[in-house]
Write an enzyme that holds these catalytic residues in place. Structure first.
Site, PDB file in Angstrom:
ATOM      1  N   CYS A  47      34.488  36.444  44.236  1.00 55.85           N
ATOM      2  CA  CYS A  47      33.971  37.531  44.792  1.00 55.85           C
ATOM      3  C   CYS A  47      32.898  38.043  44.526  1.00 55.85           C
ATOM      4  O   CYS A  47      32.240  38.831  44.598  1.00 55.85           O
ATOM      5  CB  CYS A  47      34.926  38.306  44.741  1.00 55.85           C
ATOM      6  SG  CYS A  47      36.642  38.080  45.665  1.00 55.85           S
TER       7      CYS A  47
ATOM      8  N   LYS B 116      29.104  36.929  44.624  1.00 54.18           N
ATOM      9  CA  LYS B 116      29.076  36.670  45.733  1.00 54.18           C
ATOM     10  C   LYS B 116      28.417  37.883  46.046  1.00 54.18           C
ATOM     11  O   LYS B 116      27.049  38.860  46.681  1.00 54.18           O
ATOM     12  CB  LYS B 116      29.539  35.843  46.617  1.00 54.18           C
ATOM     13  CG  LYS B 116      30.358  36.502  47.802  1.00 54.18           C
ATOM     14  CD  LYS B 116      30.723  36.343  48.544  1.00 54.18           C
ATOM     15  CE  LYS B 116      32.119  36.848  49.545  1.00 54.18           C
ATOM     16  NZ  LYS B 116      32.310  37.846  50.498  1.00 54.18           N
TER      17      LYS B 116
ATOM     18  N   ASP C 214      44.017  28.919  61.450  1.00 57.16           N
ATOM     19  CA  ASP C 214      42.266  28.759  60.877  1.00 57.16           C
ATOM     20  C   ASP C 214      42.738  27.313  61.958  1.00 57.16           C
ATOM     21  O   ASP C 214      43.126  26.586  62.409  1.00 57.16           O
ATOM     22  CB  ASP C 214      43.399  28.088  59.767  1.00 57.16           C
ATOM     23  CG  ASP C 214      42.163  27.983  58.322  1.00 57.16           C
ATOM     24  OD1 ASP C 214      42.433  28.930  57.874  1.00 57.16           O
ATOM     25  OD2 ASP C 214      41.250  26.558  58.969  1.00 57.16           O
TER      26      ASP C 214
ATOM     27  N   GLU D  36      42.817  37.167  43.339  1.00 60.16           N
ATOM     28  CA  GLU D  36      43.727  36.224  42.976  1.00 60.16           C
ATOM     29  C   GLU D  36      44.738  35.752  41.691  1.00 60.16           C
ATOM     30  O   GLU D  36      44.116  36.392  40.587  1.00 60.16           O
ATOM     31  CB  GLU D  36      42.540  35.137  42.532  1.00 60.16           C
ATOM     32  CG  GLU D  36      41.856  35.150  44.394  1.00 60.16           C
ATOM     33  CD  GLU D  36      40.990  33.389  44.179  1.00 60.16           C
ATOM     34  OE1 GLU D  36      40.695  32.767  42.988  1.00 60.16           O
ATOM     35  OE2 GLU D  36      39.739  33.306  44.713  1.00 60.16           O
TER      36      GLU D  36
ATOM     37  N   GLY E  27      32.947  35.555  37.017  1.00 58.91           N
ATOM     38  CA  GLY E  27      33.396  34.330  38.501  1.00 58.91           C
ATOM     39  C   GLY E  27      33.455  34.226  39.333  1.00 58.91           C
ATOM     40  O   GLY E  27      34.129  35.562  39.925  1.00 58.91           O
TER      41      GLY E  27
ATOM     42  N   ARG F   2      35.772  28.356  42.021  1.00 65.88           N
ATOM     43  CA  ARG F   2      34.136  29.163  42.816  1.00 65.88           C
ATOM     44  C   ARG F   2      33.608  29.385  41.668  1.00 65.88           C
ATOM     45  O   ARG F   2      34.688  30.221  40.800  1.00 65.88           O
ATOM     46  CB  ARG F   2      34.026  29.568  43.600  1.00 65.88           C
ATOM     47  CG  ARG F   2      35.156  28.773  44.639  1.00 65.88           C
ATOM     48  CD  ARG F   2      34.788  29.367  45.916  1.00 65.88           C
ATOM     49  NE  ARG F   2      36.521  30.205  46.207  1.00 65.88           N
ATOM     50  CZ  ARG F   2      37.267  30.647  47.348  1.00 65.88           C
ATOM     51  NH1 ARG F   2      36.126  31.183  48.124  1.00 65.88           N
ATOM     52  NH2 ARG F   2      38.445  31.175  46.908  1.00 65.88           N
TER      53      ARG F   2
ATOM     54  N   LEU G 151      42.641  42.956  46.479  1.00 71.40           N
ATOM     55  CA  LEU G 151      43.226  41.828  46.024  1.00 71.40           C
ATOM     56  C   LEU G 151      42.742  40.914  44.927  1.00 71.40           C
ATOM     57  O   LEU G 151      41.620  40.833  45.720  1.00 71.40           O
ATOM     58  CB  LEU G 151      44.441  40.784  46.606  1.00 71.40           C
ATOM     59  CG  LEU G 151      43.706  39.948  47.910  1.00 71.40           C
ATOM     60  CD1 LEU G 151      43.593  38.637  47.028  1.00 71.40           C
ATOM     61  CD2 LEU G 151      44.933  39.493  48.693  1.00 71.40           C
TER      62      LEU G 151
ATOM     63  N   GLU H  15      39.931  44.491  51.338  1.00 71.65           N
ATOM     64  CA  GLU H  15      41.313  43.607  50.257  1.00 71.65           C
ATOM     65  C   GLU H  15      40.530  44.029  48.890  1.00 71.65           C
ATOM     66  O   GLU H  15      39.191  44.289  48.969  1.00 71.65           O
ATOM     67  CB  GLU H  15      41.203  42.578  51.106  1.00 71.65           C
ATOM     68  CG  GLU H  15      42.082  42.292  50.410  1.00 71.65           C
ATOM     69  CD  GLU H  15      44.059  42.776  50.667  1.00 71.65           C
ATOM     70  OE1 GLU H  15      43.858  42.981  51.008  1.00 71.65           O
ATOM     71  OE2 GLU H  15      44.764  43.178  49.566  1.00 71.65           O
TER      72      GLU H  15
ATOM     73  N   VAL I  12      43.626  36.292  51.239  1.00 68.33           N
ATOM     74  CA  VAL I  12      42.905  37.149  51.637  1.00 68.33           C
ATOM     75  C   VAL I  12      43.912  36.707  53.155  1.00 68.33           C
ATOM     76  O   VAL I  12      44.492  37.455  53.022  1.00 68.33           O
ATOM     77  CB  VAL I  12      42.056  38.108  52.042  1.00 68.33           C
ATOM     78  CG1 VAL I  12      42.437  39.013  52.728  1.00 68.33           C
ATOM     79  CG2 VAL I  12      41.214  38.046  50.835  1.00 68.33           C
TER      80      VAL I  12
HETATM   81  C1  UGA Z   1      38.744  40.501  41.862  1.00 68.81           C
HETATM   82  C2  UGA Z   1      38.562  41.496  41.928  1.00 68.81           C
HETATM   83  O1  UGA Z   1      39.494  42.505  41.306  1.00 68.81           O
HETATM   84  C3  UGA Z   1      39.336  42.510  43.428  1.00 68.81           C
HETATM   85  O2  UGA Z   1      39.790  43.922  43.247  1.00 68.81           O
HETATM   86  C4  UGA Z   1      38.902  42.074  44.600  1.00 68.81           C
HETATM   87  O3  UGA Z   1      39.990  42.642  46.078  1.00 68.81           O
HETATM   88  C5  UGA Z   1      38.473  40.585  44.340  1.00 68.81           C
HETATM   89  O4  UGA Z   1      37.904  39.709  43.415  1.00 68.81           O
HETATM   90  C6  UGA Z   1      37.621  40.280  45.730  1.00 68.81           C
HETATM   91  O5  UGA Z   1      36.670  40.653  46.455  1.00 68.81           O
HETATM   92  O6  UGA Z   1      38.328  39.798  46.525  1.00 68.81           O
HETATM   93  P1  UGA Z   1      39.423  38.399  41.286  1.00 68.81           P
HETATM   94  O7  UGA Z   1      38.143  38.149  41.818  1.00 68.81           O
HETATM   95  O8  UGA Z   1      40.700  37.592  41.739  1.00 68.81           O
HETATM   96  O9  UGA Z   1      39.061  39.482  41.681  1.00 68.81           O
HETATM   97  O10 UGA Z   1      39.112  38.392  40.018  1.00 68.81           O
HETATM   98  P2  UGA Z   1      39.331  39.262  38.711  1.00 68.81           P
HETATM   99  O11 UGA Z   1      40.452  39.234  37.946  1.00 68.81           O
HETATM  100  O12 UGA Z   1      39.096  40.609  39.035  1.00 68.81           O
HETATM  101  O13 UGA Z   1      38.205  38.413  37.767  1.00 68.81           O
HETATM  102  C7  UGA Z   1      36.738  38.084  38.298  1.00 68.81           C
HETATM  103  C8  UGA Z   1      35.726  37.822  37.063  1.00 68.81           C
HETATM  104  O14 UGA Z   1      35.953  38.770  36.250  1.00 68.81           O
HETATM  105  C9  UGA Z   1      36.651  36.540  36.072  1.00 68.81           C
HETATM  106  O15 UGA Z   1      34.872  35.651  35.599  1.00 68.81           O
HETATM  107  C10 UGA Z   1      37.496  37.436  34.986  1.00 68.81           C
HETATM  108  O16 UGA Z   1      37.469  36.485  34.205  1.00 68.81           O
HETATM  109  C11 UGA Z   1      36.294  38.307  34.302  1.00 68.81           C
HETATM  110  N1  UGA Z   1      36.735  39.059  33.842  1.00 68.81           N
HETATM  111  C12 UGA Z   1      37.464  40.384  34.443  1.00 68.81           C
HETATM  112  C13 UGA Z   1      35.834  39.876  32.554  1.00 68.81           C
HETATM  113  O17 UGA Z   1      35.320  38.977  32.217  1.00 68.81           O
HETATM  114  N2  UGA Z   1      36.121  40.364  31.727  1.00 68.81           N
HETATM  115  C14 UGA Z   1      37.173  41.698  32.130  1.00 68.81           C
HETATM  116  O18 UGA Z   1      37.824  42.615  31.185  1.00 68.81           O
HETATM  117  C15 UGA Z   1      38.078  41.884  33.915  1.00 68.81           C
END
Ligand code: UGA
Length: 433
Positions: free
Chosen positions: A258, A261, A30, A153, A255, A325, A151, A149, A11
């Site tokens: 974000c 937690k 940092d 990853e 996983g 993570r 966004l 935020e 972020v």
């Molecule tokens: C997530 C949110 O999508 C963001 O909007 C948020 O800003 C971010 O957390 C955060 O709080 O910083 P991220 O953790 O990068 O983003 O990843 P995602 O693409 O959302 O996936 C999260 C998890 O859900 C992954 O383990 C992914 O494999 C899983 N997932 C995602 C599924 O099992 N099914 C889905 O349809 C989508």
């Protein structure tokens, strides 16, 4: 305008680079000098598509600077954005140690009327304590705002440049006016809320998405028991405009840094607020149990992993990131080894991190990290696809099919062409069918 961004995680770095790309003078700060040294050479401390180019462009233009010196970063800054990690404590509550330490360190250098923006995910109620903390250490007038935020990853740059919305949570009109104009170039709806609504919106968004994933994983389990196919179910209900077919592909559970937690923190916050019976505790429990449950079913499917060679494809928590993570590999690989398997692992970008994380297993010859999908799958009895990288999906599994033996292809993301791999002679196991 001079802006300081404290914290150079996903972020922090992306936010700093995007604000700098609007022509502001931005200092990314940092306390880790190694990270700063890399960033100055345009190297992000993690894998993130498009970030290196943006770091190069903004630093070369002289808009973006990195430092580990609080005085240099904070002095004369009009806006200070705090983007440090807020991990969970053992009991699920949020740990604000990094946030407090960033605040204490910046206080001696604050400029009069500075706006302190908290981008780190924090529960509602945090601002009262933060305001007290700052007031007790300085006479300087300041305003607080929460700008969470959203966004992801892997698509962090694009998500930050094209957000669905910008939320500015503040009780100060003057802070709102400055932050509104800072975010104007993003051409996204800007919503003014009170700080608590902004903070809770962040938890709500993540908990809702985590709930969707957990929900479809439960439906997938019922599909397996009933003869239904979860992909067909998604197609049917997805046409209901109120539901949609996006963002709930079933799999090994959510996983990353974000969702796990944030759901835990929301569960803890709910209990503290007197909502003892809440959905979030259950969502967290179901997700925590998912990998163990899947592992047992795979163990049964293949008749035990003892002396089997297993190719594990995908070591980070999702494609386009090297972030491990809460990655499924962290649970599956030790379980496979304990069950007597010889494991070959591969990931297109997470090999360096995997090398560190699994050092003991590698040294004990229980795990080999390979140079390609082909190398990982060669001679495998079982191929376990954990992450949906396009190169795993398009790989020609015929190249590693040994017709003299039974081979299993386990697809925990339901992305492989089922009929095609079955026709090659693999025993195929997806999710929810
Ligand atoms: C997530 C949110 O999508 C963001 O909007 C948020 O800003 C971010 O957390 C955060 O709080 O910083 P991220 O953790 O990068 O983003 O990843 P995602 O693409 O959302 O996936 C999260 C998890 O859900 C992954 O383990 C992914 O494999 C899983 N997932 C995602 C599924 O099992 N099914 C889905 O349809 C989508």
């Amino acid at each position: 305008m001079k802006i300081t961004v404290i914290g150079t995680g996903f972020v922090g770095v992306v936010t700093a680079a995007v604000y700098a790309s609007f022509g502001h003078t931005v200092f990314g700060l940092d306390i880790d000098p190694n990270k700063i040294a890399k960033l100055k050479k345009f190297q992000p401390p993690f894998y993130e598509p498009q970030l290196e180019e943006l770091l190069k462009k903004t630093q070369t233009k002289g808009w973006l600077h990195f430092t580990d010196n609080y005085r240099e970063a904070v002095a004369d800054s009009e806006v200070i954005v705090i983007a440090v990690g807020t991990p969970s404590n053992q009991d699920g509550s949020v740990n604000l140690d990094y946030l407090h330490s960033a605040i204490d360190s910046m206080i001696p250098y604050l400029k009069e009327k500075v706006i302190v923006v908290v981008k780190s995910t924090v529960p509602p109620g945090t601002f009262a304590d933060l305001a007290e903390r700052i007031k007790s250490q300085t006479q300087v007038a300041f305003e607080l705002a929460s700008v969470p935020e959203f966004l992801r990853e892997g698509t962090a740059v694009q998500d930050t440049l094209n957000p669905d919305r910008v939320v500015i949570g503040t009780t100060s009109q003057s802070a709102f006016t400055v932050l509104e104009s800072l975010h104007k170039p993003l051409k996204a709806p800007i919503i003014k809320t009170n700080p608590e609504s902004a903070q809770l919106s962040k938890y709500t968004a993540n908990a809702y998405l985590a709930t969707r994933i957990t929900f479809i994983n439960q439906i997938a389990d019922l599909c397996e028991k009933s003869g239904a196919d979860v992909e067909e179910v998604i197609r049917v209900i997805g046409l209901d405009k109120r539901i949609g077919s996006h963002y709930w592909y079933p799999g090994p559970g959510y996983g990353g840094s974000c969702f796990p937690k944030d759901v835990k923190e929301l569960a803890h916050y709910s209990i503290k607020a007197g909502e003892v019976d809440n959905l979030f505790v259950k969502i967290d429990q179901l997700n925590e149990k998912r990998l163990g449950k899947l592992f047992l079913s795979y163990e049964q499917l293949v008749g035990g992993f003892k002396d089997k060679q297993v190719a594990v494809l995908g070591l980070a928590f999702k494609p386009d990131t090297d972030d491990m993570r809460e990655a499924p590999s962290l649970q599956f690989i030790p379980k496979l080894i304990k069950a007597g398997a010889k494991v070959m692992g591969f990931d297109p970008v997470a090999m360096n991190n995997a090398q560190n994380v699994f050092q003991t297993e590698i040294e004990a010859n229980q795990l080999s990290l390979t140079g390609s999908v082909l190398e990982a799958c060669q001679g495998a009895d079982v191929i376990l696809l954990l992450v949906e990288w396009p190169e795993f999906i398009s790989f020609d599994y015929g190249l590693v099919r040994d017709t003299h033996k039974k081979q299993w292809l386990i697809d925990t993301r339901n992305r492989l062409p089922r009929e095609k791999v079955k026709n090659l002679g693999f025993v195929y196991r997806g999710i929810g069918a």
